[in-house]
Design a protein around this motif. Sequence first.
Motif, mmCIF file in Angstrom:
data_model
loop_
_atom_site.group_PDB
_atom_site.id
_atom_site.type_symbol
_atom_site.label_atom_id
_atom_site.label_comp_id
_atom_site.label_asym_id
_atom_site.label_seq_id
_atom_site.Cartn_x
_atom_site.Cartn_y
_atom_site.Cartn_z
ATOM 1 N N TYR A 90 0.833 -1.194 0.000
ATOM 2 C CA TYR A 90 0.000 0.000 0.000
ATOM 3 C C TYR A 90 0.875 1.255 0.000
ATOM 4 O O TYR A 90 1.893 1.302 0.684
ATOM 5 N N PHE A 91 0.409 2.279 -0.739
ATOM 6 C CA PHE A 91 1.211 3.484 -0.887
ATOM 7 C C PHE A 91 0.315 4.716 -0.844
ATOM 8 O O PHE A 91 -0.791 4.715 -1.405
ATOM 9 N N HIS A 92 0.805 5.757 -0.171
ATOM 10 C CA HIS A 92 0.140 7.062 -0.195
ATOM 11 C C HIS A 92 0.784 7.874 -1.315
ATOM 12 O O HIS A 92 2.003 8.015 -1.371
ATOM 13 N N LYS A 93 -0.052 8.419 -2.191
ATOM 14 C CA LYS A 93 0.474 9.123 -3.368
ATOM 15 C C LYS A 93 1.035 10.497 -3.043
ATOM 16 O O LYS A 93 1.695 11.111 -3.874
ATOM 17 N N GLY A 94 0.745 10.994 -1.834
ATOM 18 C CA GLY A 94 1.208 12.333 -1.485
ATOM 19 C C GLY A 94 0.198 13.405 -1.797
ATOM 20 O O GLY A 94 0.419 14.583 -1.486
ATOM 21 N N THR A 95 -0.925 13.028 -2.406
ATOM 22 C CA THR A 95 -1.985 13.996 -2.713
ATOM 23 C C THR A 95 -2.948 14.093 -1.528
ATOM 24 O O THR A 95 -2.961 13.244 -0.641
ATOM 25 N N GLN A 96 -3.759 15.149 -1.522
ATOM 26 C CA GLN A 96 -4.723 15.373 -0.444
ATOM 27 C C GLN A 96 -6.105 15.646 -1.036
ATOM 28 O O GLN A 96 -6.754 16.644 -0.733
ATOM 29 N N LEU A 97 -6.561 14.754 -1.908
ATOM 30 C CA LEU A 97 -7.864 14.926 -2.539
ATOM 31 C C LEU A 97 -8.977 14.702 -1.527
ATOM 32 O O LEU A 97 -9.006 13.686 -0.837
ATOM 33 N N LYS A 98 -9.888 15.657 -1.420
ATOM 34 C CA LYS A 98 -10.967 15.546 -0.437
ATOM 35 C C LYS A 98 -12.261 15.027 -1.057
ATOM 36 O O LYS A 98 -13.056 14.384 -0.378
ATOM 37 N N ASP A 99 -12.476 15.310 -2.340
ATOM 38 C CA ASP A 99 -13.701 14.856 -2.985
ATOM 39 C C ASP A 99 -13.713 13.337 -3.124
ATOM 40 O O ASP A 99 -14.750 12.695 -2.949
ATOM 41 N N ASN A 100 -12.573 12.773 -3.452
ATOM 42 C CA ASN A 100 -12.465 11.326 -3.597
ATOM 43 C C ASN A 100 -11.185 10.874 -2.906
ATOM 44 O O ASN A 100 -10.168 10.637 -3.549
ATOM 45 N N PRO A 101 -11.204 10.776 -1.572
ATOM 46 C CA PRO A 101 -9.965 10.503 -0.830
ATOM 47 C C PRO A 101 -9.322 9.168 -1.179
ATOM 48 O O PRO A 101 -8.123 8.993 -0.975
#
Length: 816
Positions: free
Chosen positions: A590-601
């Motif tokens: 599993y990886f966190h992309k570094g983005t902070q999208l709130k509409d589609n987390p």
Amino acid sequence: MKISYNWLKEYIDIDLSPERLAEVLTDIGLEVGGVEGVESIKGGLKGIVVGHVETCVPHPNSGHLSKTTVNVGSEVLPIVCGAPNVAAGQKVLVATVGTTLYDGDKEFKIKRAKIRGEESQGMICSEIELGLGTDASGIMVLDGDIPAGKNASEHFRIENDFAIEIDLTPNRIDGASHIGVARDVAAYLKQTKDIEYKRPSVDGFKVDNQNLEIPVEVINPEACPRYSGVTISGVEVKESPGWLKNRLKTIGLAPINNIVDITNYVLMETGQPLHAFDAAEIKGSKVVVRTMKQGTKFITLDEEERELHEKDLMICNVEDGMCIGGVFGGIVSGVKGSTTDIFLESACFDPVFIRKTARRHGLNTDASFRFERGADPNGVVYALKRAALMIKELAGGTISSEITDFYPNQVEGFNVDVSYANITRLIGKELGKERIKSILESLEIKIEAETDRGLSLLVPPYRVDVKREADVIEEVLRIYGYNNIEIPSQVKSALQTAQKPDPEKLKNTIADMLSAQGFNEIWSNSLTKSSAYEGLEQLKAEQTVKLFNPLSNDLDGMRQTLLFGGLEAIAYNANRQNPNLKFYEFGSCYFHKGTQLKDNPANNYHEEEHLGIFITGNKEVANWNTPEEAVAFPQLKSYLENILRKLGFNLLKLELDEADSELLSNGLVYNSGNKKVLAEIGYVDPKWLKKYGVETEVFYADLNWGNLLLEHKNNKLVFEELPKYPAVRRDLALVVDKKVKFAAIKEIAFKNERQLLREVNLFDVYEGKGIPEGKKSYAVSFILRDDNKTLKDKQIDKVMQRFITLFDKQLGAVLR
């Protein structure tokens, strides 16, 4: 969690053996991990008898020993004793010849011996030698009217018990007590016999006086929906009676003193945590439940100074914090030997507050375990009365205040509607309305209304996991018995189109292939320690998917690689004398992309499926005709390439290069024609072996299963006629600059020999002793074949010499 078999029988009259009880508990959802026999005194005083000292004279050859004769009922034994208090006429405890005595984990057997020339056939024992006390100053002297020869186990009423280990799931906190287990067992047995469980009565509770009123103020009711307390004056803090100590020791708790032991006893009896405060330490004679300022210092019972968070709920007096609410007590306010007056607390705390506080401070206590999962707010006062009555009985004192009970919003339970049709549909069997109602009533689920179609129920608040219709149906099923549901003879299914290629079928094919080659499949935890990735550049710490409320600091993130779990499995096996290992694991990373999208987390995260393969130790166990031979890189490489061939890949069309990995010290990477990484293989870097306690070399292959499936779709089965003439292999060990890639060698070779050259493979990379600094050694194989005739040595040598010249000229390569 452990429960005591004998203790459980105080609440329910059962004749089940411990083993049968364990089966019943597992059947009803309280899975038993083990059953262990427990003796209140180790060894059960077997071989220890009461003796009468008939004579006692000084030892003729020693100034500090005594020569005695002791009547043990069946005979009179000569015994040499070194205790200063031994004397004729005493009743003592004698360990006869053959008896085993215990000193912690050590044991020794009493033997017939000669001591300073005098025969000794036994040992007169002190209480510490028998585990009956702590006095080591001399032998234990009994009352004079006990008959000689009586077994010590009978005189001291040694109790044999069984500790039943229950692997409690997080949703079943209602079973985290002896009464909770008794309630479930009674519900199960009630379906076939008339049986009830019983709770100890607290009807005898009454206030003796009001000489010690301590009011309570709850400033943070959102964190503490109920708080109750009562004072008890004139208590005597002392050692607990034997029966109480035995109960606690059976389930793994160490006795401390009678007050603390009673709070622990009631906790394990009812599931309700309690805490006793020294009333003299409650400044201002008032208890305040509130949070404190960020950074406030507080010393807990383990003598560790902790820095409080602004959301940590504290039990305070008018000046200071006394206890981290629901988690851990403070060192100042706890019960001490000098305590005479106590304030007894019983409360219900919000699970989220407790869970976050416990994680922040790295604490996991019996109290926090229960509060985190949801305590019963309606059981608070019962537990308080139960503990107060026990304290009066075992520590004396008087109840010196009314019960203070802060409970502004009473919890009644959960309303759930359930239909008979859905019960039958989900269970797969018609149980009958009366049986369903009987099961629900035995679980203390109240039937408030009934129609032909179903029931309206009120679920008690201690069943925090039963809030939906499906939850109720599960309760009915587990008490009825999963094993009582017949397996149907027919399976009804609809035709469906299958994805091609079928991922599960391919996975099973490769799994079967590896298992047939001697591999064992492992499943490691997808939760891991996020700090393991700190300092890495490829698997960056900031890419770790973090958990908001981790179970522990060691399980606070999702894994980015299968390597660490595999190394833990290797270390576990190696430490248990199983060093020759071949493992494989299919699992997600599993990886966190570094983005902070709130509409589609969900788009902030990325999941990949991988296949990890591990080999370490020896190829085979050594025997008379098979010498020890350690596993090696080529062995794992052959396993990997067999998998690639099985998936339809043409190895000649794959790009093979040196791996640039933080996890591998030397290795290769297999890329598809469009530059997708299919697999990496190599030696696990020694720093990771050291970190996980692995002492032998480990070879690891990481296959990107997602990429393999995507590329597999493009693989076509092509028939080629077997060659009529043999191929020839020649190997070169080339020393090149570190910046030179294998792809350059392969490109030069195919560019300059298109007719005879069939394959170029890299089978080893070496850096170290014998190789100049800044250089590395490539072991490269070349497969040559002419489809029209057999190659001759002169022709082969000419091709190879041309290769050597080209490698030297274009890459600066020299033969090793």
